[in-house]
Design a protein around this motif. Structure first.
Motif, PDB file in Angstrom:
ATOM      1  N   ARG A 138       0.899  -1.315  -0.001  1.00 15.99           N
ATOM      2  CA  ARG A 138      -0.034   0.145   0.049  1.00 15.99           C
ATOM      3  C   ARG A 138       0.854   1.314  -0.041  1.00 15.99           C
ATOM      4  N   GLN A 141       2.254   1.746  -3.545  1.00 14.67           N
ATOM      5  CA  GLN A 141       1.001   2.165  -4.429  1.00 14.67           C
ATOM      6  C   GLN A 141       0.793   3.857  -4.137  1.00 14.67           C
ATOM      7  N   GLU A 142       0.894   4.296  -3.047  1.00  7.94           N
ATOM      8  CA  GLU A 142       0.954   5.697  -2.773  1.00  7.94           C
ATOM      9  C   GLU A 142       1.969   6.469  -3.452  1.00  7.94           C
ATOM     10  N   PRO A 673      -8.309   2.157  -5.544  1.00 10.30           N
ATOM     11  CA  PRO A 673      -6.980   2.120  -6.124  1.00 10.30           C
ATOM     12  C   PRO A 673      -6.803   0.933  -7.646  1.00 10.30           C
ATOM     13  N   GLN A 737      -5.378   7.039  -7.541  1.00 10.07           N
ATOM     14  CA  GLN A 737      -4.907   5.947  -6.565  1.00 10.07           C
ATOM     15  C   GLN A 737      -4.252   4.856  -7.264  1.00 10.07           C
TER      16      GLN A 737
END
Length: 737
Positions: A138, A141-142, A673, A737
């Motif tokens: 995560r 991904q950000e 996302p 996202q």
């Protein structure tokens, strides 16, 4: 040599215990690249082919800022250079018995891959803490989202995005066409296939059921196998079964083909919006996704125009006896498949989403597509000398997915295991949409999608039905009634229409080569009458008596005789099947096409307004504001007592509500996302089609009974949807996202 073999055997057993699979088909050249991954696999450097401690190959700098090997190095690789991961065994040495589908981590050393003593320990550590891996993923991904936005800014908005806009617009246009096809052909198909009222209702709803399944299926698939590939497959299924449906003769086969056609086209909306959004920067996203929605309107206009131009031309037909008939409405069904076919052809020239590639570890492919976007736009703007400066892209931590497929496994079982693995991955993706992080967002969006779809589709189908009901009332008001008439020795060879005859007596009369439309005979007696070459629609004989009468080559079937007595009467050579008579519905058909054309065209102002204001006032204000105004407009339906009044209200409702649909599409894309985007969108779009089926079924049941219930249902649903929409997070100005 024997010790090396034992080490390799120990590695095989350890790898099967930990990961359940390894891969034999390791490429020599790819192996060298994989072993030289750097930066803990979380960063991808395009200078990773630099010299290592054990590698003295010369490197050359390319013009685009990357590196490549010299020809001498490539030759050395081809002549005998094994990668370190396959070092120590021959090509025929079957050290790898399974298939490895994961991506090696940067910390997997050469000794581990070669079956060294640290391989089992390293593997166990890698898969030890799934929670920590997800947290790291995560975070990656950000960081990727921020960098991806910067890259899109450098690529600019230009020729590439506009080309993709028109290509994906064709796919969205095909979805708009599919909604209208069955409604336009139903008046003709019901006669061609002898459809009862329940059969007509099922045919009208079957497309929505198919689209519901397709949205869920293809939305989930697009997050696993790619946006472009899933869209091509889904549109191909739509095209194939649309083509078949224009030729099949039976009701059940036609129903089946339209169902599968709907399954195919169901994937277009969730994939198209997700696909296009991943090529748009944040300041362009809301506006251009709204412009894309215009193609759904264009699809409706195309369908209306083609129906207007083709279906009433009943000369465009042929038949082979009574068994095979190909009428003009089948030509219309065939023509409606053209947008889907055109979209497939155009998509083959477009690349996959680079964001999908980067999320799934295909970093070179993603980088090359982003470079293609940049170079295409710069050349179109007159700056061909500008160089794509990105050399490092943040990558997402990959979680290896392993499936135990041995070399001895039969082919069918391999496919079965792969399908099971894919199904499990899709299931996990769907469950992730209901994880604590996204649960509230998902349930809120479910409520908004359901309420808007229930009211919108319910009212848009209710409007034409109300217009038909008003037309029917007006027609019935002109009905002529004849009572206790006695007619003897008369020949009827002209059209009989919209009449009621009660307690009449007909003696030795002839009914020759005529059409009966909306004729009712009640409590009448026909004695020694002769009926020949009769074509009838909405004609019934109730409580009548036929004495010594002859019926020759007519379509007066048993169901037209209600509680009648037939005494010494004979039926010879009855017409088979349902005889088409387009002239009966000629004016009606034009009215249906014209009403739908106006209703579809009316959304143009709403599309323009939403596109211009989406990035200025925000998604939530657009969604909630449009829903509130649509809710208020529902109460004007009480004043729709004429055809023109209902058509005007239909246009008003469609023009206002389209802005809320555009805002809902944009906000749905931006709230999830990239690895869950089409899955979530597909699930919500499937729920939308379910709500459409419920809305259509409920609203239709009140046609001719009351206006109050449909109006209250629609207004209440829109009010609830607008209230819940305000509870969603605003996504304007945020990175994707």
């Amino acid at each position: 040599m024997e010790d090396g073999y034992q080490n390799r055997t120990a590695f095989i057993k350890g790898a099967k215990d930990i990961a359940k699979e390894v891969k034999r088909q390791t490429s020599k050249k790819v192996g060298r690249s994989v072993d030289r991954m750097s930066d803990e696999y979380s960063k991808r450097s395009y200078s990773r082919f630099e010299e290592d401690d054990d590698d003295d190959y010369p490197m050359q700098r390319s013009q685009d800022g990357g590196y490549y090997r010299s020809d001498s190095q490539a030759a050395n690789d081809d002549e005998g250079g094994h990668s370190d991961s396959t070092e120590g065994h021959d090509e025929d040495d079957e050290i790898y018995e399974g298939e490895y589908q994961g991506i090696p981590r940067a910390d997997s050393g050469k000794g581990d891959l070669a079956g060294g003593p640290g391989s089992i320990t390293a593997g166990a550590q890698q898969f030890k803490d799934i929670g920590a891996s997800e947290a790291e993923r995560r975070k990656d991904q950000e960081e990727l989202a921020q960098q991806y936005e910067t890259i899109l800014q450098e690529c600019g908005h230009g020729r590439f995005q506009w080309t993709l806009y028109f290509v994906l617009g064709l796919a969205l246009m095909a979805d708009g066409v599919e909604i209208f096809v069955v409604g336009f052909v139903l008046p003709s198909a019901e006669k061609d296939m002898c459809l009862s009222e329940p059969s007509k209702s099922m045919l009208g709803l079957i497309v929505y059921f198919g689209m519901m399944v397709g949205a869920f299926l293809w939305g989930a698939m697009a997050d696993r196998i790619g946006r472009r590939q899933s869209l091509i497959i889904s549109l191909s299924i739509n095209s194939i079964f649309s083509f078949f449906s224009s030729f099949v003769q039976g009701y059940s086969t036609f129903l089946f083909c339209r169902l599968l056609s709907g399954v195919g086209i169901g994937g277009s909306i969730p994939i198209v919006f997700s696909y296009y959004s991943e090529f748009l920067s944040q300041e362009k996203r809301g506006e251009h996704l709204s412009w894309l929605c215009m193609f759904w309107m264009i699809g409706g206009i195309y369908a209306s125009a083609m129906a207007w131009a083709i279906i009433p031309h009943y000369g465009w037909s042929f038949q082979m006896g009574s068994a095979y008939q190909f009428h003009s409405w089948r030509v219309f069904v065939l023509v409606c498949a053209f947008p889907s076919v055109a979209a497939i052809a155009a998509l083959n020239a477009m690349p996959e989403s680079p964001r999908f590639y980067l999320e799934n570890g295909k970093h070179d492919e993603g980088w090359m597509i982003l470079k293609q976007v940049h170079d295409t736009n710069m050349r179109a703007k007159g700056y061909p000398e500008r160089v794509f400066t990105v050399t490092t892209i943040k990558t997402v931590k990959q979680i290896d997915e392993l499936v135990d497929i041995g070399t001895d496994t039969p082919v069918w079982q391999r496919y079965r295991l792969k399908i099971m693995s894919l199904s499990q991955q899709i299931r996990n993706n769907i469950l992730a949409c209901f994880s604590p992080e996204y649960k509230r967002t998902t349930f809120m969006l479910m409520a908004v999608w359901f309420s808007m779809s229930f009211s919108y589709y319910g009212l848009t189908v209710w409007f034409p039905d109300m217009i038909k009901y008003i037309q029917k009332q007006e027609y019935e008001s002109r009905t002529k009634t004849f009572t206790k008439e006695r007619v003897e020795h008369v020949t009827f060879n002209f059209t009989l229409e919209n009449q009621v005859h009660r307690e009449g007596h007909y003696f030795n009369d002839k009914f020759l080569s005529l059409k009966m439309k909306s004729m009712v005979f009640e409590d009448s007696v026909f004695e020694e009458c002769y009926f020949e070459d009769i074509t009838s629609t909405h004609t019934f004989f109730r409580n009548c008596t036929f004495i010594a009468s002859l019926f020759y080559n007519t379509d007066l079937f048993k169901y037209r005789f209600v509680n009648c007595k037939l005494i010494n009467s004979t039926f010879l050579h009855n017409k088979e099947g349902c005889m088409l008579d387009f002239s009966d519905d000629f004016n009606n058909a034009y009215m249906i096409y014209f009403v739908n054309f106006l209703g579809t065209l009316a959304v143009l102002p709403g599309n323009i307004v939403s596109a211009l204001l989406m990035d200025k006032i925000g998604r939530l204000r657009m969604l909630a504001g449009s829903s509130v105004i649509s809710c208020v407009s529902c109460f004007f339906l009480m004043f729709g007592n004429s055809e023109s009044g209902m058509i005007a209200l239909l246009c008003l409702f469609g023009g206002i509500s389209i802005a809320s649909w555009n805002a809902l599409d944009v906000i749905t894309v931006e709230l999830y996302p990239s690895d869950k985007r089409t899955t979530a969108f597909g699930f919500l779009n499937a729920l939308c089609k379910l709500a459409a089926v419920l809305g259509i079924s409920i609203f239709q049941s009140f046609v001719g009974i009351t206006k109050a219930v449909p109006i209250l249902f629609a207004a209440g649903a829109l009010a609830a949807g607008s209230f819940l929409a305000t509870k969603l997070p605003e996504t304007r100005g945020q990175v994707l996202q």
